[in-house]
Design a protein around this motif. Structure first.
Motif, mmCIF file in Angstrom:
data_model
loop_
_atom_site.group_PDB
_atom_site.id
_atom_site.type_symbol
_atom_site.label_atom_id
_atom_site.label_comp_id
_atom_site.label_asym_id
_atom_site.label_seq_id
_atom_site.Cartn_x
_atom_site.Cartn_y
_atom_site.Cartn_z
ATOM 1 N N HIS A 190 31.354 -1.679 0.264
ATOM 2 C CA HIS A 190 32.495 -1.225 1.110
ATOM 3 C C HIS A 190 33.176 0.125 0.032
ATOM 4 C CE1 HIS A 190 32.355 -3.481 4.442
ATOM 5 N NE2 HIS A 190 32.169 -4.625 3.898
ATOM 6 N N VAL A 191 32.893 0.088 -1.123
ATOM 7 C CA VAL A 191 33.512 0.925 -1.956
ATOM 8 C C VAL A 191 32.547 1.787 -2.804
ATOM 9 C CG1 VAL A 191 35.166 1.451 -3.964
ATOM 10 C CG2 VAL A 191 35.765 -0.520 -2.140
ATOM 11 N N TRP A 192 32.445 3.020 -2.979
ATOM 12 C CA TRP A 192 31.558 3.559 -3.877
ATOM 13 C C TRP A 192 32.477 4.614 -4.779
ATOM 14 C CZ3 TRP A 192 29.980 2.293 0.940
ATOM 15 C CH2 TRP A 192 28.783 1.932 1.072
ATOM 16 N N GLU A 193 32.356 4.303 -5.950
ATOM 17 C CA GLU A 193 32.922 5.362 -6.949
ATOM 18 C C GLU A 193 31.883 6.226 -7.394
ATOM 19 O OE1 GLU A 193 34.580 2.521 -9.998
ATOM 20 O OE2 GLU A 193 36.131 3.917 -9.996
ATOM 21 N N LEU A 194 31.980 7.656 -6.626
ATOM 22 C CA LEU A 194 31.098 8.498 -6.960
ATOM 23 C C LEU A 194 30.953 9.278 -8.142
ATOM 24 C CD1 LEU A 194 31.206 9.869 -3.055
ATOM 25 C CD2 LEU A 194 29.760 8.009 -4.059
ATOM 26 N N THR A 195 29.902 9.831 -8.453
ATOM 27 C CA THR A 195 29.978 10.780 -9.529
ATOM 28 C C THR A 195 29.312 12.173 -9.192
ATOM 29 O OG1 THR A 195 27.795 9.998 -10.084
ATOM 30 C CG2 THR A 195 29.676 9.189 -11.281
ATOM 31 N N ARG A 196 29.687 13.206 -9.657
ATOM 32 C CA ARG A 196 29.356 14.670 -9.526
ATOM 33 C C ARG A 196 28.254 15.105 -10.494
ATOM 34 N NH1 ARG A 196 34.854 14.795 -9.376
ATOM 35 N NH2 ARG A 196 35.149 14.803 -11.879
ATOM 36 N N GLU A 197 27.529 15.891 -9.979
ATOM 37 C CA GLU A 197 26.532 16.683 -11.059
ATOM 38 C C GLU A 197 27.424 17.287 -12.014
ATOM 39 O OE1 GLU A 197 22.963 18.504 -9.324
ATOM 40 O OE2 GLU A 197 22.575 16.625 -8.730
ATOM 41 N N ALA A 198 26.797 17.594 -13.186
ATOM 42 C CA ALA A 198 27.390 18.281 -14.120
ATOM 43 C C ALA A 198 27.895 19.681 -13.587
ATOM 44 C CB ALA A 198 26.442 18.521 -15.404
ATOM 45 N N CYS A 199 28.934 20.017 -13.985
ATOM 46 C CA CYS A 199 29.800 21.218 -13.502
ATOM 47 C C CYS A 199 30.704 21.995 -14.260
ATOM 48 C CB CYS A 199 30.543 20.969 -12.263
ATOM 49 S SG CYS A 199 31.529 19.728 -12.364
ATOM 50 N N GLN A 200 30.851 23.308 -14.563
ATOM 51 C CA GLN A 200 31.502 24.117 -15.314
ATOM 52 C C GLN A 200 33.015 24.523 -14.954
ATOM 53 O OE1 GLN A 200 30.095 25.601 -18.411
ATOM 54 N NE2 GLN A 200 28.499 23.967 -18.157
#
Ligand SMILES: Nc1ncnc2c1ncn2[C@@H]1O[C@H](COP(=O)(O)OP(=O)(O)OP(=O)(O)O)[C@@H](O)[C@H]1O
Length: 797
Positions: free
Chosen positions: A466-476
């Motif tokens: 029920h819970v997702w800790e999402l990550t992003r692609e690398a970004c500047q």
């Protein structure tokens, strides 16, 4: 997945016990409104308290309406119950329910002021100014004050001479008249002469040394020459000009290279002096800021505040703030207090975490018997419900410390922790986030940090995630990070939709997730367009959402041009603005064509040439301009809607945001136009548009099956099956530029780009700690909106 277990039933029962003063400290999703309604019902049905002797204060009018409806429904149900006495009381209560004071704090204060204001310095009858009217009125009074009170004009002029921009003075005066009370500031002297003498002597000395010791191109030698020159220039001028020159004098960090000096020690000494000079200059500027602040604040206190009060009372007009402050002042009069105390048996307050010291003082006074010592509350008079973890209105004066103060005075604080909203996994996640961050019991060392009791689920866990800790692609950059977040969100949402993630349907069953079940909860609207674009590009329907740009909207600007065209028909900019706005929609090419064909720009003389459509509009507008003194803005709006067919066109497009904004525009035109008339309304609207004053767009009616974006403040009190917490940033929590007042410490401080007064740092330290705690509470509110699924990103850095 059902299997409800009741965990805090006993606490809920205890909270309903008559005869005690209670603060129910209820976590998110624990059913606070139900509890409040239950307590009111106990009062009406079991204690037999008549509705007129109840006060129920809510944060917003909408909440008051909802509670009223719920009470009506429950009383109607009670009329068919088994107990004859209860049936009778329910019937009587339902008949008299309109006499119950179920209202916002402002509504409640309005009553007190109306009942007791006469003979106590308040007008017999009054109306409450809208914030726009209050602003406008204030500006008039301010101008008159500057013109008519000699010391005011002199002080203002002196400060402007000294380098304080006039617009700062105006803003500070506005703030100073808005705050209820603040201490007179001690006057401050600044020793310019001493500073200049010392600095000139030292600069002369170091300049001579540098001339003998350093190569001509050395940075240090050049720097001391500049300092010397500046100090010469300042001292040559008249005294009146010193403050301004000093305020804007920047001395760079020490420069120079040992290699260019015969004796390196000499450069070291010069550098130490320059560092010291920079510090001294800062201290001096701080003193200047203190002096300016004291001079301005004291003159505002002496004459503008009383004048502003006198003028609005003479006009029989009160501001929203007046209602609160005057009501508080009145209940400190023993006669008023006795009368109000005798009037009610029970005061219930919802959302008590968003109280401020004025409101809480007022409520406590009404719960204290006449003659009793302050703080000795009569038992059974107060029922307060709040969640200090959801106190998120600091920016408009809510003070969670006021809540903590009251909490300390109440003998019965009842925690309620069973959450009916969220899946156990989600609550587990929330608990893990805050258990370490917040203490279990209030910590006197940090009164602005709420205590935390873990939330308990009301349903059983299943084995789905029920819970997702999402990550992003690398970004500047932050915007790239937003885009990366949005891509990830789109991917997750498409999966959820494709896999038909089940959500609870509210009747004990399940159904597949729909787009309308999803909310993206954000702390602020900045950058939301990026999320919107990305989601739309992936084919996810997104509800249009209302921002703060009401006065930047085309539909509003078009109408502003029309109003201004009629108020100022000699200036073609306005009528051209109107006919090229989406209201009429003529193209610029068409206007150019109109000119080429021999048309004019002169509304009074449209002539015979030019483009026939343009000329027709000019004639219509000229007719309106001739009649402008007879027309109210609202009538004008109706005329324009009818003549242009704009609203119809919007309906076909469809453009719900623009349509909703037209509705808001009509409300404004009615409210303000009635009082001001056309010319004043046009001036005001033009002012709002040109200054781009931030203003909420009209709220939208319920949308169809679309993902919504919601700020945390908008999301408060709401819930969605799937919540995404995104666009979070660890921003600066510093006190910004401007004048600041902390009623708790009585400190006033100001800051501009160039200088700040001496209390600024102390105030800023207090402020930053409290802002960080507020940011944590915002996060708590956001996370606890989710029913079935929670998708969370870490803050953007
Ligand atoms: N006694 C109850 N039994 C079962 N469900 C309940 C009960 N009271 C409320 N609920 C449900 O629990 C959810 C949360 O209720 P509500 O919104 O009133 O809580 P709240 O305390 O106001 O929450 P928040 O402060 O987080 O906005 C709602 O879906 C509501 O229908």
């Amino acid at each position: 997945m059902t299997g409800m277990q009741r965990l805090d039933e006993q606490a809920r029962q205890e909270a309903l016990t008559p005869g005690i003063n209670v603060l129910v400290e209820a976590g998110a999703g624990t059913g606070k409104t139900t509890l409040l309604v239950n307590r009111a019902l106990t009062a009406l049905l079991e204690e037999g308290i008549p509705p007129a002797r109840l006060v129920l204060i809510t944060f917003m009018e909408k909440a008051a309406d909802e509670i009223l409806q719920r009470l009506q429904k429950r009383l109607t149900e009670a009329m068919t119950g088994p107990d004859g006495r209860i049936r009778q009381r329910a019937e009587a209560a339902l008949t008299d329910l309109q006499h119950a004071a179920i209202t916002t704090i402002h509504g409640f204060c309005h009553g007190i002021v109306t009942r007791h204001g006469l003979g106590r310095g308040l007008p017999l009858t009054f109306r409450v100014l809208s914030p726009y009217e209050a602003d406008r009125f204030w500006e008039d009074v301010f101008r008159q004050w500057l013109d008519r009170v000699p010391e005011a004009g002199e002080t203002a002029w002196g400060l402007v001479e000294a380098g304080v921009p006039l617009r700062h003075l105006i803003t500070w005066a506005r703030d100073l008249t808005r705050w209820p009370d603040w201490p007179e500031l001690p006057s401050v002297t600044v020793d310019y002469q001493g500073f200049l003498d010392r600095t000139r002597q030292a600069a002369e000395h170091y300049r001579t040394v540098a001339l003998n010791e350093a190569d001509a191109q050395d940075g240090g030698r050049q720097q001391i020459a500049r300092i010397y020159q500046e100090i010469q220039e300042i001292t040559m001028r008249s005294r009146e000009q010193w403050p301004r020159r000093i305020a804007y004098w920047t001395v760079d960090a020490p420069k120079g290279n040992q290699k260019n000096w015969r004796h390196g020690d000499q450069l070291k000494e010069q550098k130490a002096w320059i560092t010291q000079l920079r510090e001294e200059l800062n201290r001096l500027r701080q003193r200047m800021a203190d002096q300016w602040l004291a001079r301005w604040a004291n003159i505002v206190r002496q004459s503008l505040r009383p004048l502003w009060r006198e003028r609005r009372f003479a006009a029989q007009a009160l501001t929203y703030d007046d209602l609160l402050y005057e009501a508080q002042r009145l209940v400190h009069d023993p006669e008023v207090q006795a009368s109000e105390y005798a009037r009610y048996d029970l005061i219930l307050v919802d959302e008590f975490q968003d109280t401020d010291p004025v409101q809480s003082d007022l409520i406590l006074r009404l719960a204290t018997a006449p003659g009793a010592a302050p703080g000795r509350l009569t038992p059974g008079r107060l029922f307060l419900v709040g969640d200090p973890k959801q106190s998120i209105y600091r920016f408009r004066g809510a003070d969670v410390e006021a809540y903590t103060d009251v909490r300390r005075q109440l003998t019965r604080v009842i925690p309620i922790v069973q959450n009916f909203r969220s899946q156990p996994d989600i609550l587990d996640y929330v608990n893990r986030q805050f258990l370490d961050r917040w203490p279990a019991e209030p910590d006197p060392a940090v009164p602005y940090v709420p205590p935390y009791q873990p939330l308990q689920p009301a349903i059983e866990a299943d084995n789905r995630p029920h819970v997702w800790e999402l990550t992003r692609e690398a970004c500047q950059t932050v915007d790239q990070c937003r885009r990366a977040e949005a891509e990830r969100i789109a991917e997750m949402l498409l999966t959820a939709k494709r896999e038909q993630w089940p959500v609870r349907d509210g009747h004990g069953g399940e159904r597949p997730l729909e787009w309308g079940d999803v909310a993206i909860v954000v702390p602020a609207r900045t950058g939301l367009d990026i999320y919107r674009q990305v989601l739309t590009a992936h084919g996810i329907p997104v509800a249009p959402s209302a921002g703060r740009g009401f006065f930047r909207r085309d539909e509003v600007r078009g109408f502003q041009c029309l109003c201004q065209a009629l108020a100022d028909p000699w200036n073609p900019v306005w009528w051209v603005g109107f006919v090229t706005s989406p209201w009429v929609g003529l193209s610029l090419e068409r206007l150019a064509q109109h000119r080429l064909l021999g048309g004019t720009w002169d509304l009074w003389d449209p002539g015979n040439g030019g483009d026939p459509t343009v000329r027709q509009w000019m004639e219509r507008l000229r007719y309106q301009a001739e009649h402008r003194w007879f027309d109210a803005p609202e009538t004008l709006l109706d005329w324009a809607l009818e003549t242009t067919g704009y609203a119809e066109a919007l309906r076909h497009r469809p453009a719900p945001v623009a349509l909703a904004n037209l509705g808001k525009l009509r409300d404004l035109a009615r409210e303000l136009g009635d009082r001001w008339g056309m010319a004043e309304f046009a001036r005001w609207l033009t002012d709002q548009v040109t200054r781009q004053i931030p203003e909420d767009e009209a709220p939208l009616p319920a949308m169809g099956d679309q993902v919504v974006f919601s700020t945390v403040h908008q999301a408060k009190g709401l819930e969605w099956p799937l919540v995404v917490v995104a666009n979070w940033r660890k921003g600066s929590t510093k006190l910004g530029s401007g004048l600041h007042y902390d009623p708790r410490t009585g400190l006033l401080a100001l800051k501009t780009d160039i200088w700040q007064s001496s209390d600024y740092e102390t105030m800023n330290v207090r402020h930053e700690a409290r802002e960080e705690a507020e940011a944590d509470r915002m996060r708590y509110v956001a996370l606890t909106r989710a029913r079935d699924y929670l998708l969370v990103f870490d803050p953007l850095s």
